[in-house]
Design a protein around this motif. Structure first.
Motif, PDB file in Angstrom:
ATOM      1  N   TYR A 260       7.367   4.686   7.966  1.00 40.63           N
ATOM      2  CA  TYR A 260       6.225   4.854   8.891  1.00 40.63           C
ATOM      3  C   TYR A 260       6.039   3.658   9.823  1.00 40.63           C
ATOM      4  O   TYR A 260       5.214   3.718  10.724  1.00 40.63           O
ATOM      5  CB  TYR A 260       4.945   5.257   8.166  1.00 40.63           C
ATOM      6  CG  TYR A 260       4.281   4.246   7.254  1.00 40.63           C
ATOM      7  CD1 TYR A 260       4.641   2.913   7.211  1.00 40.63           C
ATOM      8  CD2 TYR A 260       3.231   4.669   6.429  1.00 40.63           C
ATOM      9  CE1 TYR A 260       4.003   2.023   6.386  1.00 40.63           C
ATOM     10  CE2 TYR A 260       2.578   3.784   5.599  1.00 40.63           C
ATOM     11  CZ  TYR A 260       2.977   2.460   5.568  1.00 40.63           C
ATOM     12  OH  TYR A 260       2.338   1.581   4.743  1.00 40.63           O
TER      13      TYR A 260
ATOM     14  N   GLN B 239      -2.677   3.233  -2.717  1.00 41.23           N
ATOM     15  CA  GLN B 239      -2.955   1.847  -2.321  1.00 41.23           C
ATOM     16  C   GLN B 239      -4.452   1.582  -2.185  1.00 41.23           C
ATOM     17  O   GLN B 239      -5.257   2.506  -2.170  1.00 41.23           O
ATOM     18  CB  GLN B 239      -2.244   1.551  -1.001  1.00 41.23           C
ATOM     19  CG  GLN B 239      -0.723   1.616  -1.152  1.00 41.23           C
ATOM     20  CD  GLN B 239       0.018   0.898  -0.034  1.00 41.23           C
ATOM     21  OE1 GLN B 239      -0.584   0.412   0.919  1.00 41.23           O
ATOM     22  NE2 GLN B 239       1.329   0.840  -0.158  1.00 41.23           N
TER      23      GLN B 239
ATOM     24  N   ARG C  84      -4.997  -4.692  10.581  1.00 44.61           N
ATOM     25  CA  ARG C  84      -3.570  -4.475  10.351  1.00 44.61           C
ATOM     26  C   ARG C  84      -3.462  -3.264   9.432  1.00 44.61           C
ATOM     27  O   ARG C  84      -4.011  -3.256   8.323  1.00 44.61           O
ATOM     28  CB  ARG C  84      -2.940  -5.697   9.685  1.00 44.61           C
ATOM     29  CG  ARG C  84      -1.443  -5.571   9.431  1.00 44.61           C
ATOM     30  CD  ARG C  84      -1.101  -4.854   8.141  1.00 44.61           C
ATOM     31  NE  ARG C  84       0.322  -4.527   8.085  1.00 44.61           N
ATOM     32  CZ  ARG C  84       0.869  -3.662   7.245  1.00 44.61           C
ATOM     33  NH1 ARG C  84       0.124  -3.003   6.385  1.00 44.61           N
ATOM     34  NH2 ARG C  84       2.149  -3.427   7.257  1.00 44.61           N
TER      35      ARG C  84
ATOM     36  N   GLU D 236      -4.708  -4.365   5.577  1.00 42.93           N
ATOM     37  CA  GLU D 236      -4.334  -3.689   4.340  1.00 42.93           C
ATOM     38  C   GLU D 236      -2.856  -3.922   4.117  1.00 42.93           C
ATOM     39  O   GLU D 236      -2.079  -4.001   5.070  1.00 42.93           O
ATOM     40  CB  GLU D 236      -4.678  -2.197   4.405  1.00 42.93           C
ATOM     41  CG  GLU D 236      -3.854  -1.377   5.398  1.00 42.93           C
ATOM     42  CD  GLU D 236      -2.519  -0.915   4.860  1.00 42.93           C
ATOM     43  OE1 GLU D 236      -2.433  -0.658   3.651  1.00 42.93           O
ATOM     44  OE2 GLU D 236      -1.570  -0.821   5.649  1.00 42.93           O
ATOM     45  N   TRP D 237      -2.471  -4.067   2.847  1.00 43.39           N
ATOM     46  CA  TRP D 237      -1.044  -4.179   2.535  1.00 43.39           C
ATOM     47  C   TRP D 237      -0.700  -3.153   1.457  1.00 43.39           C
ATOM     48  O   TRP D 237      -0.359  -2.039   1.791  1.00 43.39           O
ATOM     49  CB  TRP D 237      -0.679  -5.622   2.119  1.00 43.39           C
ATOM     50  CG  TRP D 237       0.734  -5.740   1.666  1.00 43.39           C
ATOM     51  CD1 TRP D 237       1.161  -6.019   0.406  1.00 43.39           C
ATOM     52  CD2 TRP D 237       1.914  -5.539   2.453  1.00 43.39           C
ATOM     53  NE1 TRP D 237       2.538  -5.992   0.355  1.00 43.39           N
ATOM     54  CE2 TRP D 237       3.019  -5.701   1.597  1.00 43.39           C
ATOM     55  CE3 TRP D 237       2.135  -5.226   3.789  1.00 43.39           C
ATOM     56  CZ2 TRP D 237       4.338  -5.565   2.024  1.00 43.39           C
ATOM     57  CZ3 TRP D 237       3.447  -5.086   4.235  1.00 43.39           C
ATOM     58  CH2 TRP D 237       4.532  -5.268   3.367  1.00 43.39           C
ATOM     59  N   VAL D 238      -0.863  -3.481   0.175  1.00 37.90           N
ATOM     60  CA  VAL D 238      -0.505  -2.525  -0.872  1.00 37.90           C
ATOM     61  C   VAL D 238      -1.630  -2.384  -1.889  1.00 37.90           C
ATOM     62  O   VAL D 238      -2.405  -1.434  -1.867  1.00 37.90           O
ATOM     63  CB  VAL D 238       0.828  -2.916  -1.561  1.00 37.90           C
ATOM     64  CG1 VAL D 238       1.092  -2.036  -2.779  1.00 37.90           C
ATOM     65  CG2 VAL D 238       2.001  -2.778  -0.579  1.00 37.90           C
TER      66      VAL D 238
ATOM     67  N   TRP E  84      -5.167   6.450   3.542  1.00 32.18           N
ATOM     68  CA  TRP E  84      -3.974   6.741   4.359  1.00 32.18           C
ATOM     69  C   TRP E  84      -2.688   6.682   3.543  1.00 32.18           C
ATOM     70  O   TRP E  84      -1.630   6.997   4.063  1.00 32.18           O
ATOM     71  CB  TRP E  84      -3.901   5.787   5.563  1.00 32.18           C
ATOM     72  CG  TRP E  84      -4.083   4.334   5.209  1.00 32.18           C
ATOM     73  CD1 TRP E  84      -3.089   3.439   4.910  1.00 32.18           C
ATOM     74  CD2 TRP E  84      -5.321   3.618   5.109  1.00 32.18           C
ATOM     75  NE1 TRP E  84      -3.635   2.219   4.620  1.00 32.18           N
ATOM     76  CE2 TRP E  84      -5.009   2.294   4.737  1.00 32.18           C
ATOM     77  CE3 TRP E  84      -6.669   3.953   5.288  1.00 32.18           C
ATOM     78  CZ2 TRP E  84      -5.990   1.318   4.543  1.00 32.18           C
ATOM     79  CZ3 TRP E  84      -7.637   2.984   5.098  1.00 32.18           C
ATOM     80  CH2 TRP E  84      -7.297   1.683   4.723  1.00 32.18           C
ATOM     81  N   GLU E  85      -2.794   6.245   2.262  1.00 32.99           N
ATOM     82  CA  GLU E  85      -1.570   6.081   1.471  1.00 32.99           C
ATOM     83  C   GLU E  85      -1.804   6.417   0.006  1.00 32.99           C
ATOM     84  O   GLU E  85      -2.038   5.545  -0.808  1.00 32.99           O
ATOM     85  CB  GLU E  85      -1.048   4.648   1.582  1.00 32.99           C
ATOM     86  CG  GLU E  85      -0.698   4.272   3.001  1.00 32.99           C
ATOM     87  CD  GLU E  85      -0.200   2.863   3.103  1.00 32.99           C
ATOM     88  OE1 GLU E  85       0.999   2.668   2.918  1.00 32.99           O
ATOM     89  OE2 GLU E  85      -1.010   1.965   3.363  1.00 32.99           O
TER      90      GLU E  85
END
Ligand code: CA
Length: 368
Positions: A100, A157, A178, A215-217, A240-241
């Motif tokens: 993505y 996540q 981000r 956001e990361w994980v 979103w994940e």
């Protein structure tokens, strides 16, 4: 030698010895191949960067050291966002990335990772392996000269780190966040200003105030990247994940040149690392979350108003993109059918089970 001795003493006789000799001969004739793999992820993350290293280690072990894949972190060979092009052009034989990141080339790439309000980790793997997802994704990647293999999933996540609380949809207006993938388009619909920044570059941007949120994980990775030091509020869920998948990319010409045995070993090693990554995240996240909360991180749930607005914006964005992009529409139709069935099925067995265990577990805990 060790194995041959063992087989002889175990009394397996001629057949066993012959088979061993044959495989030893085949191994002696196996070609020596050295590949380079460009990862999009920082070396500090043993989960996600380590997954490619684990895969490479297994490939080397299974080929008696004949097939070596060296894993490079960005920007050693290419920057994180350059991984797809580097594999396409044959700069490296392999890559490991989140597809993505490449929605700018084609939003259809996002289905290879995660879509907002989409599949969870189990469902994503089911869609890819058994639900028609992998052939659809392979047709897309073929146009980019790539053979793709799933290599990892993080599970659902977190929703990221924010300097200020998000109490209403209006709090998203002008928020520089981000965020990975297709969700950026949805965030923009909600008034936010999405930023595409790869893992290693997020911390300095958040620290300097160049962005307001990131956001990361999830807890284990986010703690390693240090986001808790520069933002106080940690939101959930990352709508979103629900189950973002990572993928290995193999240059098509390099793939075609591999002996069949090496192709099989490489795919098997990717699938093993795929399962291993999810296990690592599931085992390490709860422990890391306790540490973060102990260190002063403020946990927050996204308000219902924000969730519903994001869901509506997501559906509108799906419809818009499907109108403009026939390939997106074709994949979306398969994916959406699969998702509807999954949601119905998980609602019968998985979700009530999980909910009961969670609720009863909490009661038992407090009764102790
Ligand atoms: Ca993420």
């Amino acid at each position: 030698m060790q194995r041959r001795k063992f087989l002889k003493s175990a009394g397996l006789g001629l057949a066993g010895a012959a088979a061993t000799a044959l495989s030893t001969t085949a191994m002696a004739q196996a070609p020596e191949i050295k590949w380079r793999l460009a990862s999009s992820f920082p070396k500090s993350l043993d989960t996600i960067f380590g997954a490619a290293e684990g895969m490479a280690k297994r490939v080397a072990e299974a080929t008696g050291g004949k097939f070596q894949i060296q894993v490079f972190a960005p920007p050693e060979i290419v920057p994180g966002p350059g991984v797809l092009d580097a594999v396409k052009d044959g700069t490296v034989q392999m890559g490991h990335s989140a597809s993505y990141y490449f929605v700018g080339k084609d939003p259809t790439f996002a289905f290879d990772t995660a879509m907002p309000f989409g599949l969870n980790s189990r469902q994503q793997t089911a869609w890819m392996m058994q639900g028609g997802g992998l052939p659809l994704m392979r047709a897309l990647f073929k146009d980019y000269n790539i053979y793709n293999i799933p290599l990892g999933n993080t599970g659902a996540q977190m929703g990221g780190w924010y300097r200020k609380e998000i109490k209403t949809v209006a709090d998203l207006k002008g928020l520089k966040i981000r965020i990975g993938g297709f969700a950026g388009l949805v965030m923009a619909r909600l008034g936010a200003v999405p930023q595409q920044i790869t893992g290693g570059d997020i911390y300095p941007a958040l620290e300097k105030g160049a962005i307001d949120a990131a956001e990361w994980v999830g807890p284990y990775d986010d703690e390693k990247l240090g986001f808790n030091k520069v933002a106080k509020y940690y939101y959930y869920p990352g709508w979103w994940e629900g189950g973002p998948q990572l993928s290995a990319y193999v240059n098509l010409a390099a793939w075609a040149k591999l002996p069949k045995e090496y192709q099989a070993i490489l795919e098997a090693a990717c699938y093993e690392a795929h399962a291993d990554m999810q296990a690592k995240y599931d085992a390490r996240n709860p422990v890391a979350l306790k540490r973060l909360i102990g260190g002063g991180t403020q946990l927050r749930k996204f308000p219902d108003e924000v969730m519903h607005a994001a869901h509506a914006a997501t559906l509108a964005q799906f419809a818009d993109t499907a109108t403009k992009n026939p390939r997106f529409k074709k994949v979306y139709d398969s994916w959406a059918r699969f998702k509807d069935d999954q949601v119905a099925w998980f609602g019968i067995a998985e979700r009530p089970f999980d909910n009961f265990v969670a609720t009863a577990g909490q009661k038992n805990k407090s009764a102790k």
